[in-house]
Design an enzyme around this catalytic site. Structure first.
Site: not given
Lengths: 100, 385
Positions: B85, B334
């Site tokens: 991420c 996200h």
């Protein structure tokens, strides 16, 4: 359960590492008691494809009496942080523990 | 080392876009960014792309030149960065290093992820591959379950409660509702957050960030040239990346992330600042507990006090140190590979006073923290005007 001990410094590992943190590459395999306690845990209600059939199930980070920690599955009644656990069996590289 | 400035930003909205491909998203963000920085594709000297799992999500590999060519960037070095991420945070860090070191003047950094074309269990599977395959993933761990174990331990050691976790969600939902480009624009109550469907106890659906499609881009140049392109440059005052072991079981204490502390300290040092100098921040709230721990690891509050501070309004839009004015990963969305650069875009919006309804009155120094996996990569960036 089997642990790997560094021949130079004695540090124990659940999986044989390439190098010990002391720099040695020599390890001895040895039987361990499989006793430990729960460092943290959670019950999963959503999982990756392969594990959906097992839901809900509990996983935990176990701190073995011999030193190292590992991520493992819990069988039987759910455990809490600090609970004593014992090693049940290993299946396809996954360690199963239960409340002691 | 030359000081570096951000001269352009561009973002797609975040959400589920069945009609947009990974390429459509990346090109949209890149072209918006070039326009925002008054730069033609021919002026761009290098392209850095953050992407976590394009090959698994959409089947395309060799993504950086694929995206670069579609944006009209011809022949430039084009490289993909993968750090879970923190993929585009890492791309941003390396792009800054290249501009600061004098290798290039004008560089485009983008991040993209196309996630919603896969069913949720498959997404969970792909995301889990950023964990440690030998131990965690084999045992059935998912990212929510890893952060659930972190949360449980934090509760055990510091007395953090489910209400503290829910306070992060309530705040970020409130902020996201003011962000026209957020994936989920919905205010929630504390009661709703606490009654959410359990994913991995103690984390409910409201403690987890969203699965989104989206892309973001920023343009960098040496600070001395910034005025050629924009009247509102943002200065990179500090930027640092750090790493740690992948497996939670290999960490001494899972209630703190050494990579966050290290990257934070280095970025503060580079900027000549401390936590006290930061006006606002975008922190990596992949799960509510992650925002609480980031507040602690970056020195905004002492260890163990992230939960109570959030519940007391410390990080609210009108609080002492507003955190995730964009709505955070929780509600802005996200798309993992886009998140690091999107956080930078959100800091720049505040610095330029272009954040609309969520604009802060004091927004002189902003910090972004982008976390990869369960803490194995962290990038911290400090921006000023």
């Amino acid at each position: 359960m089997t642990l790997f001990h560094c021949s130079a410094c004695g540090k124990a590992y659940v999986a044989r590492p390439v190098y010990c943190r002391c720099g040695s590459q020599e390890f001895r395999a040895g039987e361990a008691s499989g006793k430990g306690c729960v460092y943290s845990c959670t019950t999963l209600y959503a999982a990756a494809e392969k594990f959906e059939k097992d839901l809900p199930f509990q996983i935990a980070i176990i701190e073995l009496d011999d030193g190292p920690r590992l991520t493992a599955r819990i069988s039987g009644r759910p455990v809490e942080i600090g609970d004593a656990v014992t090693h049940l069996h290993e299946q396809e590289g996954v360690h199963f523990f239960q409340a002691a | 080392m030359r000081p570096v400035s951000i001269i352009g930003i561009g973002k797609t909205p975040f959400g589920a876009f069945p009609d947009k491909s990974l390429l459509d998203l990346a090109v949209e963000a890149g072209r918006k960014c070039l326009k925002n920085g008054n730069i033609s594709p021919a002026q761009v000297e290098a392209f850095y792309l953050g992407n976590f799992a394009g090959p698994a999500f959409v089947g395309q590999n060799h993504l950086a030149p694929y995206v670069a060519a579609a944006m009209g960037l011809e022949g430039v070095p084009a490289t993909r960065f993968e750090a879970a991420c923190a993929s585009s945070g890492s791309a941003f860090f390396h792009a800054c290093s290249a501009v600061a070191g004098g290798m290039y003047d004008v560089v485009l950094v983008a991040g993209v992820e196309k996630m919603t074309s896969q069913p949720t269990p498959r997404v969970t599977d792909i995301l889990a591959s950023a964990g440690e395959l030998g131990g965690e993933v084999k045992a059935g761990a998912t990212f929510p379950s890893l952060f659930a174990m972190i949360a449980r331990r934090h509760m055990y050691q510091f007395g953090t409660t489910r209400e503290h976790l829910a306070a992060v969600a309530v705040k970020n939902h409130s902020n996201g509702a003011k962000n026209p480009e957020a994936h989920m624009r919905k205010v929630i109550t504390m009661e709703q957050a606490l009654a959410g469907r359990m994913i991995a106890d103690p984390l409910t659906i409201y403690d987890c960030s969203l699965v989104s499609d989206g892309a973001a881009a920023v343009l960098l140049c040496p600070a001395e040239r910034a005025a050629e392109f924009t009247s509102k440059p943002a200065r990179v005052l500090g930027v640092a990346q750090a790493s740690d072991r992948l497996a939670l079981a290999d960490k001494e204490d899972i209630t703190t992330f050494p990579a966050v502390r290290q990257a934070g300290q280095k970025a503060y040092q580079m900027a000549g600042m401390t936590a006290r100098d930061i006006d606002f921040a975008e922190l990596h709230d992949c799960f509510t507990i992650a925002e609480i721990i980031a507040m602690e690891d970056l020195g905004f509050v002492p260890r163990g006090e992230g939960g109570p501070a959030t519940a007391a309004g410390f990080s609210a839009l009108n609080g002492e140190k507003p955190i995730n004015t964009s709505g955070g990963l929780k509600t802005k969305g996200h798309p993992v590979g886009a998140t690091g650069v999107a956080q930078i875009c959100d800091l720049v919006l505040q610095l330029r006073c272009e954040a609309g309804e969520r604009q802060l009155s004091r927004a002189g120094i902003g910090l972004a923290q982008n976390l990869g996996g369960s803490g194995a990569t962290c990038v911290v960036t400090i921006l000023g005007r």
